[in-house]
Design a protein around this motif. Structure first.
Motif: not given
Length: 186
Positions: A41, A137, A76, A37-38, A74
């Motif tokens: 993104k 998000e 990510f 997912e990241y 973060n």
């Protein structure tokens, strides 16, 4: 309607979809869902730059650095690391953690992490006079005045755009990117 024009439109949209998805490394699909997912993104953040125009004074001169600032924790992990040093619009890309409001001035893109949900109005207020692409998000981010919000639809990463917020920040978003987004109003 003109068939050739329609086919040309479909071709442009398909090329944009391929371009947006092409930045995801092939081995990402073998990793966990959250990492995947990241990674997606992060690829979107990189590709948004090509479909958004900033006012000339908001971007560094050619050869300078476009900075993506991450506010809060973060989410990510290392997914943003491959973006450091990439070239986009004739400028290097840099990702940095934003610790204080003064650090926002150096950023052309600011990702506001979910850990900042309670402070979201404060961050948006600090950015209101900037020429910055705001991304998050956090549920309702675009409706609350942010420009782009990542959302999940049928287990896929999608995004919504607030065109009015983009105008307030002095940004011009390409019609091709707008066609791929869910549009929201404040």
């Amino acid at each position: 309607p003109d068939l050739m024009g329609w086919l040309s439109y479909v071709r442009r949209v398909l090329l944009l979809v391929v371009a947006l998805g092409s930045q995801v490394p092939p081995d990402v699909y073998a990793q966990g869902a959250i990492l995947r997912e990241y990674e997606i993104k992060a690829a979107y953040l990189y590709n948004f730059i090509n479909y958004i125009d900033w006012p000339a004074e908001a971007l560094p001169p050619a050869g300078g650095t476009i900075t993506i600032g991450v506010v809060g924790e973060n989410p990510f992990g290392g997914a943003l690391d491959p973006l450091n040093g990439k070239l986009v619009k004739g400028r290097k890309l840099a990702v940095k953690q934003v610790a204080e409001a003064k650090d926002l001035e150096q950023c052309q893109i600011v990702f506001i992490g979910p850990s900042e949900k309670q402070r979201l109005p404060e961050w948006l207020d600090k950015l209101k006079d900037s020429k910055t692409l705001t991304v998050s998000e956090i549920d309702g981010f675009a409706q609350r005045g942010g420009v782009i919000n990542f959302i999940s639809e049928r287990n896929k990463v999608r995004f919504e755009i607030n065109p009015e917020a983009a105008r307030r920040f002095g940004l011009t978003i390409s019609s091709e990117l707008l066609k791929l987004a869910k549009l929201v109003k404040t």
